[in-house]
Design a protein around this motif. Sequence first.
Motif, PDB file in Angstrom:
ATOM      1  N   THR A  76       0.832  -1.212   0.000  1.00  0.00           N
ATOM      2  CA  THR A  76       0.000   0.000   0.000  1.00  0.00           C
ATOM      3  C   THR A  76       0.860   1.253   0.000  1.00  0.00           C
ATOM      4  O   THR A  76       0.611   2.197  -0.767  1.00  0.00           O
ATOM      5  CB  THR A  76      -0.933  -0.009   1.222  1.00  0.00           C
ATOM      6  N   PHE A  77       1.873   1.273   0.849  1.00  0.00           N
ATOM      7  CA  PHE A  77       2.757   2.443   0.891  1.00  0.00           C
ATOM      8  C   PHE A  77       3.549   2.594  -0.399  1.00  0.00           C
ATOM      9  O   PHE A  77       3.714   3.702  -0.925  1.00  0.00           O
ATOM     10  CB  PHE A  77       3.707   2.317   2.081  1.00  0.00           C
ATOM     11  N   ALA A  78       4.048   1.470  -0.956  1.00  0.00           N
ATOM     12  CA  ALA A  78       4.865   1.533  -2.171  1.00  0.00           C
ATOM     13  C   ALA A  78       4.039   1.993  -3.372  1.00  0.00           C
ATOM     14  O   ALA A  78       4.506   2.791  -4.195  1.00  0.00           O
ATOM     15  CB  ALA A  78       5.497   0.175  -2.449  1.00  0.00           C
ATOM     16  N   ILE A  79       2.810   1.502  -3.498  1.00  0.00           N
ATOM     17  CA  ILE A  79       1.955   1.921  -4.615  1.00  0.00           C
ATOM     18  C   ILE A  79       1.609   3.394  -4.510  1.00  0.00           C
ATOM     19  O   ILE A  79       1.647   4.140  -5.501  1.00  0.00           O
ATOM     20  CB  ILE A  79       0.692   1.048  -4.656  1.00  0.00           C
ATOM     21  N   THR A  80       1.304   3.851  -3.304  1.00  0.00           N
ATOM     22  CA  THR A  80       0.987   5.274  -3.124  1.00  0.00           C
ATOM     23  C   THR A  80       2.194   6.149  -3.429  1.00  0.00           C
ATOM     24  O   THR A  80       2.072   7.186  -4.095  1.00  0.00           O
ATOM     25  CB  THR A  80       0.521   5.512  -1.684  1.00  0.00           C
ATOM     26  N   ALA A  81       3.378   5.743  -2.958  1.00  0.00           N
ATOM     27  CA  ALA A  81       4.587   6.531  -3.229  1.00  0.00           C
ATOM     28  C   ALA A  81       4.925   6.549  -4.717  1.00  0.00           C
ATOM     29  O   ALA A  81       5.338   7.583  -5.255  1.00  0.00           O
ATOM     30  CB  ALA A  81       5.763   5.959  -2.428  1.00  0.00           C
ATOM     31  N   THR A  82       4.729   5.414  -5.393  1.00  0.00           N
ATOM     32  CA  THR A  82       5.032   5.366  -6.826  1.00  0.00           C
ATOM     33  C   THR A  82       4.089   6.259  -7.614  1.00  0.00           C
ATOM     34  O   THR A  82       4.520   6.998  -8.518  1.00  0.00           O
ATOM     35  CB  THR A  82       4.936   3.923  -7.334  1.00  0.00           C
ATOM     36  N   LEU A  83       2.813   6.207  -7.310  1.00  0.00           N
ATOM     37  CA  LEU A  83       1.850   7.073  -8.000  1.00  0.00           C
ATOM     38  C   LEU A  83       2.141   8.546  -7.722  1.00  0.00           C
ATOM     39  O   LEU A  83       2.026   9.394  -8.614  1.00  0.00           O
ATOM     40  CB  LEU A  83       0.425   6.714  -7.569  1.00  0.00           C
ATOM     41  N   GLY A  84       2.518   8.856  -6.484  1.00  0.00           N
ATOM     42  CA  GLY A  84       2.867  10.245  -6.176  1.00  0.00           C
ATOM     43  C   GLY A  84       4.104  10.712  -6.919  1.00  0.00           C
ATOM     44  O   GLY A  84       4.161  11.847  -7.404  1.00  0.00           O
ATOM     45  N   LEU A  85       5.109   9.831  -7.030  1.00  0.00           N
ATOM     46  CA  LEU A  85       6.329  10.191  -7.759  1.00  0.00           C
ATOM     47  C   LEU A  85       6.046  10.375  -9.247  1.00  0.00           C
ATOM     48  O   LEU A  85       6.582  11.302  -9.880  1.00  0.00           O
ATOM     49  CB  LEU A  85       7.386   9.116  -7.548  1.00  0.00           C
ATOM     50  N   ILE A  86       5.207   9.512  -9.814  1.00  0.00           N
ATOM     51  CA  ILE A  86       4.847   9.662 -11.229  1.00  0.00           C
ATOM     52  C   ILE A  86       4.120  10.983 -11.459  1.00  0.00           C
ATOM     53  O   ILE A  86       4.398  11.713 -12.424  1.00  0.00           O
ATOM     54  CB  ILE A  86       3.991   8.468 -11.686  1.00  0.00           C
ATOM     55  N   THR A  87       3.185  11.318 -10.583  1.00  0.00           N
ATOM     56  CA  THR A  87       2.436  12.565 -10.738  1.00  0.00           C
ATOM     57  C   THR A  87       3.348  13.779 -10.613  1.00  0.00           C
ATOM     58  O   THR A  87       3.255  14.735 -11.395  1.00  0.00           O
ATOM     59  CB  THR A  87       1.314  12.632  -9.682  1.00  0.00           C
ATOM     60  N   TRP A  88       4.248  13.756  -9.637  1.00  0.00           N
ATOM     61  CA  TRP A  88       5.134  14.904  -9.428  1.00  0.00           C
ATOM     62  C   TRP A  88       6.101  15.077 -10.591  1.00  0.00           C
ATOM     63  O   TRP A  88       6.318  16.194 -11.072  1.00  0.00           O
ATOM     64  CB  TRP A  88       5.905  14.715  -8.127  1.00  0.00           C
ATOM     65  N   LEU A  89       6.706  13.986 -11.061  1.00  0.00           N
ATOM     66  CA  LEU A  89       7.641  14.091 -12.183  1.00  0.00           C
ATOM     67  C   LEU A  89       6.939  14.494 -13.474  1.00  0.00           C
ATOM     68  O   LEU A  89       7.498  15.240 -14.284  1.00  0.00           O
ATOM     69  CB  LEU A  89       8.378  12.761 -12.379  1.00  0.00           C
ATOM     70  N   ASN A  90       5.729  14.003 -13.672  1.00  0.00           N
ATOM     71  CA  ASN A  90       4.996  14.388 -14.878  1.00  0.00           C
ATOM     72  C   ASN A  90       4.662  15.869 -14.872  1.00  0.00           C
ATOM     73  O   ASN A  90       4.612  16.513 -15.926  1.00  0.00           O
ATOM     74  CB  ASN A  90       3.721  13.560 -15.001  1.00  0.00           C
ATOM     75  N   ASP A  91       4.450  16.430 -13.683  1.00  0.00           N
ATOM     76  CA  ASP A  91       4.138  17.856 -13.591  1.00  0.00           C
ATOM     77  C   ASP A  91       5.396  18.714 -13.687  1.00  0.00           C
ATOM     78  O   ASP A  91       5.376  19.782 -14.306  1.00  0.00           O
ATOM     79  CB  ASP A  91       3.405  18.131 -12.272  1.00  0.00           C
ATOM     80  N   PRO A 162      14.843   7.006 -11.570  1.00  0.00           N
ATOM     81  CA  PRO A 162      14.615   8.431 -11.890  1.00  0.00           C
ATOM     82  C   PRO A 162      15.128   9.378 -10.818  1.00  0.00           C
ATOM     83  O   PRO A 162      15.509  10.512 -11.128  1.00  0.00           O
ATOM     84  CB  PRO A 162      13.089   8.523 -12.032  1.00  0.00           C
ATOM     85  N   VAL A 163      15.169   8.917  -9.565  1.00  0.00           N
ATOM     86  CA  VAL A 163      15.705   9.788  -8.508  1.00  0.00           C
ATOM     87  C   VAL A 163      17.198  10.024  -8.720  1.00  0.00           C
ATOM     88  O   VAL A 163      17.698  11.147  -8.571  1.00  0.00           O
ATOM     89  CB  VAL A 163      15.420   9.167  -7.126  1.00  0.00           C
ATOM     90  N   LEU A 164      17.939   8.971  -9.086  1.00  0.00           N
ATOM     91  CA  LEU A 164      19.363   9.137  -9.378  1.00  0.00           C
ATOM     92  C   LEU A 164      19.579   9.996 -10.619  1.00  0.00           C
ATOM     93  O   LEU A 164      20.510  10.807 -10.661  1.00  0.00           O
ATOM     94  CB  LEU A 164      20.007   7.759  -9.567  1.00  0.00           C
ATOM     95  N   GLU A 165      18.749   9.816 -11.640  1.00  0.00           N
ATOM     96  CA  GLU A 165      18.870  10.655 -12.837  1.00  0.00           C
ATOM     97  C   GLU A 165      18.612  12.120 -12.514  1.00  0.00           C
ATOM     98  O   GLU A 165      19.275  13.008 -13.056  1.00  0.00           O
ATOM     99  CB  GLU A 165      17.891  10.168 -13.900  1.00  0.00           C
ATOM    100  N   LEU A 166      17.688  12.365 -11.611  1.00  0.00           N
ATOM    101  CA  LEU A 166      17.421  13.745 -11.198  1.00  0.00           C
ATOM    102  C   LEU A 166      18.588  14.310 -10.400  1.00  0.00           C
ATOM    103  O   LEU A 166      18.947  15.484 -10.547  1.00  0.00           O
ATOM    104  CB  LEU A 166      16.131  13.785 -10.377  1.00  0.00           C
ATOM    105  N   GLY A 167      19.206  13.487  -9.569  1.00  0.00           N
ATOM    106  CA  GLY A 167      20.343  13.958  -8.788  1.00  0.00           C
ATOM    107  C   GLY A 167      21.583  14.184  -9.629  1.00  0.00           C
ATOM    108  O   GLY A 167      22.370  15.092  -9.355  1.00  0.00           O
ATOM    109  N   LEU A 168      21.772  13.370 -10.671  1.00  0.00           N
ATOM    110  CA  LEU A 168      22.934  13.532 -11.557  1.00  0.00           C
ATOM    111  C   LEU A 168      22.761  14.663 -12.566  1.00  0.00           C
ATOM    112  O   LEU A 168      23.715  15.015 -13.262  1.00  0.00           O
ATOM    113  CB  LEU A 168      23.200  12.222 -12.311  1.00  0.00           C
ATOM    114  N   GLY A 169      21.586  15.222 -12.650  1.00  0.00           N
ATOM    115  CA  GLY A 169      21.349  16.313 -13.596  1.00  0.00           C
ATOM    116  C   GLY A 169      20.916  15.862 -14.972  1.00  0.00           C
ATOM    117  O   GLY A 169      20.731  16.703 -15.859  1.00  0.00           O
ATOM    118  N   TRP A 170      20.754  14.551 -15.193  1.00  0.00           N
ATOM    119  CA  TRP A 170      20.272  14.090 -16.494  1.00  0.00           C
ATOM    120  C   TRP A 170      18.802  14.422 -16.681  1.00  0.00           C
ATOM    121  O   TRP A 170      18.362  14.753 -17.772  1.00  0.00           O
ATOM    122  CB  TRP A 170      20.472  12.580 -16.620  1.00  0.00           C
ATOM    123  N   LEU A 171      18.054  14.327 -15.611  1.00  0.00           N
ATOM    124  CA  LEU A 171      16.622  14.631 -15.636  1.00  0.00           C
ATOM    125  C   LEU A 171      16.446  16.011 -15.020  1.00  0.00           C
ATOM    126  O   LEU A 171      16.717  16.206 -13.837  1.00  0.00           O
ATOM    127  CB  LEU A 171      15.845  13.565 -14.844  1.00  0.00           C
TER     128      LEU A 171
END
Length: 222
Positions: A76-91, A162-171
């Motif tokens: 439950t926690f993992a699905i909620t966190a994944t959906l939240g991360l997808i929504t935030w990155l898409n925005d 995607p978190v590592l890509e965001l930290g490395l500056g690729w994303l």
Amino acid sequence: MLSGVIVVAAAQPEPPPEHTFALWAVAILSVLLCSALFLLFIALTKSSWSSQGDNLRSIARERAEKSCDTVLSVCTFAITATLGLITWLNDKVGPGAYLLPLIAALLYFFILLAFTIHLRFNFFWRREEAFLVSSDHNARFAYWLTTATSAIVLGLVLLAVPVLELGLGWLRLKPPAPLDLPPIKVEVTCPPPPVVAPPPPPPPCKPVKHHHRPKPICACKK
């Protein structure tokens, strides 16, 4: 009076360099690698459990139910966190290659959630206080253990991509949208230059009068 109009327009920042090929390569390779490992772990499950009658493992029903409840909370926690991360990155970033590992992780979590619900409310309710597990007997529980450990670990690995890509500056995050405002017109008014009075004309020249004194006449000259 001098006047002029200056039009001020906001300068647009240059777009940052993109790493499109690297992002897609990392996304595809991570999904393929995690999928291969997941299938490998499932295939090795049967050989890791003994099929001999003397080596059967007895699993307490209460202990197994508590394990299922814990996995349900994690899912439950993992699905909620994944959906939240997808929504935030898409925005903030927009659609891109990062969606592949996130969707794969979401699929792992949903598979584990469905398997756990089936085991919790179907398999356990038909068992006694304890049941035996081997590669040929009640192997469903053995496959569930492998699915739980593999799906949670590999799903978290895919979430980290995607978190590592965001930290490395690729994303990179999208720049803030510029305000749709008209150009600013600034009217500049300059004061007139000071008026300098012309110098006064020189005074007129007066002719100089020469007074000639009469020469004295001597008495001896006549």
